[in-house]
Design an enzyme around this catalytic site. Structure first.
Site, short mmCIF file in Angstrom:
data_model
loop_
_atom_site.label_atom_id
_atom_site.label_comp_id
_atom_site.label_asym_id
_atom_site.label_seq_id
_atom_site.Cartn_x
_atom_site.Cartn_y
_atom_site.Cartn_z
N ARG A 233 -35.63 0.17 -102.28
CA ARG A 233 -34.76 -0.99 -102.18
C ARG A 233 -35.57 -2.18 -101.67
NH1 ARG A 233 -32.09 1.48 -105.06
NH2 ARG A 233 -29.95 2.27 -104.81
N GLU A 262 -32.07 -9.45 -107.11
CA GLU A 262 -32.43 -9.19 -108.50
C GLU A 262 -31.37 -9.74 -109.45
OE1 GLU A 262 -34.71 -5.01 -107.29
OE2 GLU A 262 -32.96 -4.95 -108.62
N HIS A 281 -37.79 -3.54 -111.94
CA HIS A 281 -36.83 -2.45 -111.71
C HIS A 281 -36.78 -1.50 -112.91
CE1 HIS A 281 -33.26 -1.58 -108.89
NE2 HIS A 281 -33.55 -0.48 -109.55
#
Length: 314
Positions: A233, A262, A281
Protein backbone atom coordinates in the site's frame (compact mmCIF):
# COMPACT_ATOMS: atom_id res chain seq x y z
CA UNK A 1 -31.45 -10.41 -9.86
CA UNK A 2 -29.97 -7.22 -11.26
CA UNK A 3 -26.18 -7.15 -11.10
CA UNK A 4 -24.21 -3.98 -11.81
CA UNK A 5 -20.45 -3.76 -12.30
CA UNK A 6 -19.31 -0.19 -11.69
CA UNK A 7 -15.68 -0.19 -12.82
CA UNK A 8 -15.43 -3.30 -14.94
CA UNK A 9 -12.47 -2.08 -16.96
CA UNK A 10 -10.13 -2.48 -13.98
CA UNK A 11 -10.45 -6.26 -13.80
CA UNK A 12 -11.54 -6.87 -17.38
CA UNK A 13 -10.53 -4.36 -20.05
CA UNK A 14 -11.81 -6.79 -22.66
CA UNK A 15 -9.56 -9.85 -22.54
CA UNK A 16 -11.70 -11.76 -20.03
CA UNK A 17 -15.47 -12.41 -19.92
CA UNK A 18 -18.20 -11.36 -17.51
CA UNK A 19 -20.66 -13.63 -19.35
CA UNK A 20 -20.65 -16.37 -16.64
CA UNK A 21 -22.37 -13.86 -14.32
CA UNK A 22 -25.41 -13.83 -16.60
CA UNK A 23 -26.59 -17.15 -15.17
CA UNK A 24 -27.47 -15.24 -11.98
CA UNK A 25 -29.50 -12.49 -13.63
CA UNK A 26 -29.32 -9.29 -15.67
CA UNK A 27 -25.76 -7.92 -15.83
CA UNK A 28 -24.83 -4.32 -16.63
CA UNK A 29 -21.15 -3.44 -16.98
CA UNK A 30 -19.80 0.10 -16.77
CA UNK A 31 -16.10 0.46 -17.65
CA UNK A 32 -15.74 3.33 -15.16
CA UNK A 33 -18.04 5.23 -12.82
CA UNK A 34 -17.68 8.65 -11.22
CA UNK A 35 -18.75 9.08 -7.59
CA UNK A 36 -21.58 11.32 -8.76
CA UNK A 37 -22.94 8.54 -10.99
CA UNK A 38 -23.03 5.68 -8.47
CA UNK A 39 -26.56 6.15 -7.08
CA UNK A 40 -28.10 6.53 -10.51
CA UNK A 41 -26.39 3.40 -11.79
CA UNK A 42 -27.10 1.06 -8.85
CA UNK A 43 -30.38 2.50 -7.55
CA UNK A 44 -32.35 -0.58 -8.59
CA UNK A 45 -29.56 -3.16 -8.31
CA UNK A 46 -29.63 -6.20 -6.05
CA UNK A 47 -25.90 -6.82 -6.31
CA UNK A 48 -22.94 -4.60 -7.13
CA UNK A 49 -19.44 -5.62 -8.15
CA UNK A 50 -16.65 -3.07 -7.93
CA UNK A 51 -12.96 -2.50 -7.44
CA UNK A 52 -12.17 1.06 -6.33
CA UNK A 53 -15.58 2.76 -6.12
CA UNK A 54 -16.49 4.36 -2.78
CA UNK A 55 -19.67 3.07 -1.15
CA UNK A 56 -20.95 5.37 1.60
CA UNK A 57 -23.90 5.68 3.95
CA UNK A 58 -25.46 8.18 1.56
CA UNK A 59 -25.28 5.72 -1.33
CA UNK A 60 -26.66 2.83 0.70
CA UNK A 61 -29.57 4.92 1.96
CA UNK A 62 -30.46 5.80 -1.63
CA UNK A 63 -30.28 2.18 -2.82
CA UNK A 64 -32.63 0.13 -0.59
CA UNK A 65 -32.72 -2.86 -2.99
CA UNK A 66 -28.99 -3.44 -2.66
CA UNK A 67 -28.16 -6.59 -0.70
CA UNK A 68 -24.69 -7.57 -1.89
CA UNK A 69 -21.39 -5.86 -2.70
CA UNK A 70 -18.66 -7.99 -4.23
CA UNK A 71 -15.28 -6.29 -4.09
CA UNK A 72 -13.20 -7.44 -7.07
CA UNK A 73 -9.99 -7.12 -5.05
CA UNK A 74 -8.49 -7.98 -1.68
CA UNK A 75 -8.60 -4.48 -0.21
CA UNK A 76 -12.02 -3.13 0.76
CA UNK A 77 -11.18 0.20 2.38
CA UNK A 78 -13.45 1.95 -0.17
CA UNK A 79 -16.50 0.41 1.53
CA UNK A 80 -18.14 1.80 4.67
CA UNK A 81 -18.51 -1.56 6.38
CA UNK A 82 -20.42 -0.22 9.37
CA UNK A 83 -22.98 1.38 7.07
CA UNK A 84 -23.29 -1.91 5.20
CA UNK A 85 -24.06 -3.71 8.45
CA UNK A 86 -26.75 -1.15 9.26
CA UNK A 87 -28.34 -1.69 5.86
CA UNK A 88 -27.95 -5.50 5.94
CA UNK A 89 -25.69 -5.50 2.90
CA UNK A 90 -23.26 -8.40 2.64
CA UNK A 91 -19.75 -7.46 1.49
CA UNK A 92 -17.22 -9.98 0.19
CA UNK A 93 -13.67 -9.67 -1.09
CA UNK A 94 -11.14 -11.90 -2.84
CA UNK A 95 -8.19 -12.81 -0.62
CA UNK A 96 -4.95 -14.45 -1.75
CA UNK A 97 -5.60 -14.46 -5.51
CA UNK A 98 -2.50 -12.36 -6.34
CA UNK A 99 0.12 -14.05 -4.17
CA UNK A 100 2.18 -15.36 -7.08
CA UNK A 101 1.99 -12.12 -9.07
CA UNK A 102 2.96 -9.83 -6.20
CA UNK A 103 5.86 -12.05 -5.14
CA UNK A 104 7.02 -12.18 -8.75
CA UNK A 105 7.05 -8.38 -9.10
CA UNK A 106 8.80 -8.04 -5.76
CA UNK A 107 11.71 -10.03 -7.10
CA UNK A 108 11.58 -8.29 -10.46
CA UNK A 109 12.31 -5.08 -8.51
CA UNK A 110 15.01 -6.71 -6.39
CA UNK A 111 16.66 -8.25 -9.45
CA UNK A 112 16.61 -4.92 -11.29
CA UNK A 113 18.43 -3.24 -8.43
CA UNK A 114 20.91 -6.10 -8.27
CA UNK A 115 21.61 -6.46 -12.01
CA UNK A 116 20.50 -3.16 -13.61
CA UNK A 117 19.34 -5.11 -16.66
CA UNK A 118 17.50 -2.22 -18.32
CA UNK A 119 20.45 0.13 -17.89
CA UNK A 120 22.85 -2.33 -19.49
CA UNK A 121 20.48 -3.29 -22.30
CA UNK A 122 19.97 0.38 -23.15
CA UNK A 123 23.74 0.84 -23.14
CA UNK A 124 24.24 -2.06 -25.55
CA UNK A 125 21.47 -0.86 -27.85
CA UNK A 126 23.08 2.59 -27.88
CA UNK A 127 26.25 1.02 -29.28
CA UNK A 128 28.42 1.05 -26.17
CA UNK A 129 29.35 -2.65 -26.39
CA UNK A 130 30.24 -2.32 -30.06
CA UNK A 131 32.71 0.41 -29.10
CA UNK A 132 34.03 -1.32 -25.96
CA UNK A 133 37.70 -2.26 -25.69
CA UNK A 134 36.96 -5.22 -23.41
CA UNK A 135 34.63 -8.21 -23.73
CA UNK A 136 32.44 -6.88 -20.90
CA UNK A 137 31.74 -3.76 -18.88
CA UNK A 138 29.22 -2.58 -16.31
CA UNK A 139 27.66 0.83 -15.78
CA UNK A 140 26.90 0.44 -12.07
CA UNK A 141 28.13 -1.86 -9.31
CA UNK A 142 26.32 -5.19 -9.46
CA UNK A 143 24.98 -7.06 -6.44
CA UNK A 144 24.98 -10.79 -5.75
CA UNK A 145 21.85 -11.61 -3.77
CA UNK A 146 23.22 -14.73 -2.09
CA UNK A 147 24.03 -13.93 1.51
CA UNK A 148 22.18 -10.61 1.52
CA UNK A 149 19.53 -10.00 4.16
CA UNK A 150 15.95 -9.66 3.01
CA UNK A 151 13.68 -8.08 5.59
CA UNK A 152 9.97 -8.86 5.23
CA UNK A 153 7.38 -6.68 6.96
CA UNK A 154 4.17 -8.69 7.13
CA UNK A 155 3.92 -12.46 6.97
CA UNK A 156 0.71 -13.32 5.19
CA UNK A 157 0.52 -15.45 2.07
CA UNK A 158 2.58 -13.01 0.02
CA UNK A 159 5.25 -12.57 2.67
CA UNK A 160 5.59 -16.34 2.93
CA UNK A 161 5.90 -16.74 -0.85
CA UNK A 162 8.55 -14.01 -1.00
CA UNK A 163 10.48 -15.80 1.73
CA UNK A 164 10.56 -19.01 -0.33
CA UNK A 165 11.89 -17.19 -3.37
CA UNK A 166 14.52 -15.43 -1.27
CA UNK A 167 15.68 -18.74 0.15
CA UNK A 168 16.10 -20.06 -3.39
CA UNK A 169 18.43 -17.13 -4.05
CA UNK A 170 20.39 -17.98 -0.91
CA UNK A 171 19.35 -14.85 0.94
CA UNK A 172 19.10 -14.54 4.70
CA UNK A 173 15.49 -13.76 5.68
CA UNK A 174 14.27 -11.82 8.71
CA UNK A 175 10.60 -11.15 9.40
CA UNK A 176 8.73 -8.54 11.39
CA UNK A 177 5.04 -9.15 12.01
CA UNK A 178 2.53 -8.22 14.69
CA UNK A 179 1.39 -11.84 15.06
CA UNK A 180 3.68 -14.44 16.59
CA UNK A 181 4.14 -17.32 14.18
CA UNK A 182 6.18 -20.47 14.91
CA UNK A 183 6.88 -20.78 11.15
CA UNK A 184 9.10 -17.70 11.26
CA UNK A 185 12.70 -18.79 11.70
CA UNK A 186 14.17 -15.32 12.26
CA UNK A 187 11.59 -13.00 13.83
CA UNK A 188 12.83 -9.47 14.60
CA UNK A 189 11.41 -6.23 15.92
CA UNK A 190 10.81 -3.22 13.69
CA UNK A 191 14.03 -1.45 14.60
CA UNK A 192 16.14 -4.50 13.83
CA UNK A 193 14.27 -4.99 10.54
CA UNK A 194 15.23 -1.53 9.33
CA UNK A 195 18.80 -1.75 10.60
CA UNK A 196 19.67 -5.20 9.29
CA UNK A 197 17.91 -5.37 5.91
CA UNK A 198 19.83 -5.05 2.66
CA UNK A 199 16.45 -5.25 0.94
CA UNK A 200 13.28 -4.42 2.87
CA UNK A 201 10.00 -5.52 1.29
CA UNK A 202 6.57 -4.47 2.58
CA UNK A 203 3.66 -6.93 2.63
CA UNK A 204 1.29 -5.59 5.27
CA UNK A 205 -2.19 -4.06 5.09
CA UNK A 206 -2.71 -0.35 5.70
CA UNK A 207 -3.81 0.30 9.27
CA UNK A 208 -3.36 3.10 11.78
CA UNK A 209 -0.32 1.22 13.06
CA UNK A 210 1.30 0.67 9.65
CA UNK A 211 0.57 4.05 8.05
CA UNK A 212 3.87 5.84 7.34
CA UNK A 213 5.83 2.87 8.61
CA UNK A 214 8.65 4.16 6.41
CA UNK A 215 9.41 7.68 7.57
CA UNK A 216 12.37 9.94 8.35
CA UNK A 217 13.04 8.17 11.65
CA UNK A 218 12.93 4.60 10.35
CA UNK A 219 14.88 5.58 7.22
CA UNK A 220 17.70 6.86 9.43
CA UNK A 221 18.09 3.33 10.80
CA UNK A 222 18.85 1.84 7.39
CA UNK A 223 22.16 1.18 5.67
CA UNK A 224 23.09 3.58 2.88
CA UNK A 225 23.34 0.52 0.62
CA UNK A 226 19.81 -0.70 1.37
CA UNK A 227 16.72 -0.81 -0.84
CA UNK A 228 13.00 -0.70 -0.06
CA UNK A 229 10.35 -2.55 -2.09
CA UNK A 230 6.66 -1.69 -1.71
CA UNK A 231 4.03 -3.82 -3.44
CA UNK A 232 1.52 -3.44 -0.60
CA UNK A 233 0.00 0.00 0.00
CA UNK A 234 1.33 3.45 -0.91
CA UNK A 235 0.57 4.98 2.47
CA UNK A 236 2.88 2.57 4.27
CA UNK A 237 5.48 5.10 3.13
CA UNK A 238 5.80 8.81 3.84
CA UNK A 239 6.68 9.75 0.29
CA UNK A 240 8.15 13.17 1.13
CA UNK A 241 10.50 11.66 3.72
CA UNK A 242 11.45 8.90 1.31
CA UNK A 243 12.14 11.33 -1.54
CA UNK A 244 14.48 13.26 0.71
CA UNK A 245 16.27 10.06 1.76
CA UNK A 246 16.72 8.98 -1.87
CA UNK A 247 17.97 12.35 -3.08
CA UNK A 248 20.45 12.61 -0.22
CA UNK A 249 21.65 9.01 -0.78
CA UNK A 250 20.50 8.04 2.71
CA UNK A 251 19.34 4.75 1.14
CA UNK A 252 20.28 3.26 -2.23
CA UNK A 253 16.89 2.90 -3.90
CA UNK A 254 13.14 2.41 -3.77
CA UNK A 255 10.77 0.43 -5.99
CA UNK A 256 7.00 0.48 -5.73
CA UNK A 257 3.90 -0.70 -7.50
CA UNK A 258 1.71 1.53 -5.33
CA UNK A 259 1.62 5.19 -4.33
CA UNK A 260 -0.32 7.24 -1.80
CA UNK A 261 -2.98 8.33 -4.30
CA UNK A 262 -3.85 6.47 -7.48
CA UNK A 263 -3.77 7.35 -10.31
CA UNK A 264 -0.52 9.06 -9.37
CA UNK A 265 -0.69 12.84 -9.01
CA UNK A 266 1.70 15.14 -10.87
CA UNK A 267 2.97 16.62 -7.59
CA UNK A 268 3.94 13.28 -6.06
CA UNK A 269 7.47 13.84 -4.71
CA UNK A 270 8.64 10.43 -5.90
CA UNK A 271 8.51 11.67 -9.49
CA UNK A 272 11.58 13.73 -8.63
CA UNK A 273 13.37 11.11 -6.56
CA UNK A 274 16.68 9.51 -7.52
CA UNK A 275 17.06 5.73 -7.87
CA UNK A 276 13.31 5.23 -7.79
CA UNK A 277 11.33 2.69 -9.83
CA UNK A 278 7.54 2.94 -9.96
CA UNK A 279 5.10 0.74 -11.86
CA UNK A 280 1.35 1.55 -12.22
CA UNK A 281 -0.16 -1.01 -9.81
CA UNK A 282 0.46 -3.98 -12.13
CA UNK A 283 1.36 -6.79 -9.70
CA UNK A 284 -2.18 -8.18 -9.96
CA UNK A 285 -2.59 -7.56 -13.68
CA UNK A 286 -1.26 -10.74 -15.32
CA UNK A 287 -3.99 -12.44 -17.34
CA UNK A 288 -3.79 -15.58 -15.22
CA UNK A 289 -4.03 -13.56 -12.00
CA UNK A 290 -7.07 -11.58 -13.13
CA UNK A 291 -8.83 -14.71 -14.40
CA UNK A 292 -8.29 -16.30 -10.98
CA UNK A 293 -9.74 -13.18 -9.39
CA UNK A 294 -12.79 -13.19 -11.66
CA UNK A 295 -13.44 -16.86 -10.96
CA UNK A 296 -13.52 -16.18 -7.22
CA UNK A 297 -15.74 -13.09 -7.73
CA UNK A 298 -18.24 -15.34 -9.53
CA UNK A 299 -17.97 -18.02 -6.83
CA UNK A 300 -18.50 -15.40 -4.10
CA UNK A 301 -21.73 -14.19 -5.72
CA UNK A 302 -23.00 -17.72 -6.27
CA UNK A 303 -22.33 -18.62 -2.62
CA UNK A 304 -24.26 -15.53 -1.50
CA UNK A 305 -27.22 -16.43 -3.72
CA UNK A 306 -27.23 -19.94 -2.28
CA UNK A 307 -27.35 -18.53 1.24
CA UNK A 308 -23.84 -19.49 2.34
CA UNK A 309 -21.65 -16.50 1.51
CA UNK A 310 -17.86 -16.91 1.50
CA UNK A 311 -15.04 -14.42 1.99
CA UNK A 312 -17.39 -12.13 3.91
CA UNK A 313 -15.86 -8.95 5.35
CA UNK A 314 -19.15 -7.41 6.55
Amino acid sequence: MKITILDGNALNPGDLSYKPLEKFGEVTVYPRTKDSEVIERIGDSDAVLLNKINITEEILSACPKLKYIGVQATGYNVIDLQACKRHNVTVTNVPSYSTAGVAQLTFAFISEFACHTQLHSDSVMNGDWVKALDFCYWKKPLIELEGKTLGIFGYGNIGKRVEKIAQAYGMEVIVCTRTKNPEIKNPVDKETLFKASDFLTLHAPLTEETKYLVNKDTLKLMKKSSYIINTARGLLVNESDLCEALNSAQIAGYAADVVSEEPMKSDNPLLKAKNCIITPHIAWAATETRQRLLNIVIDNLESFIKGSPENVVS
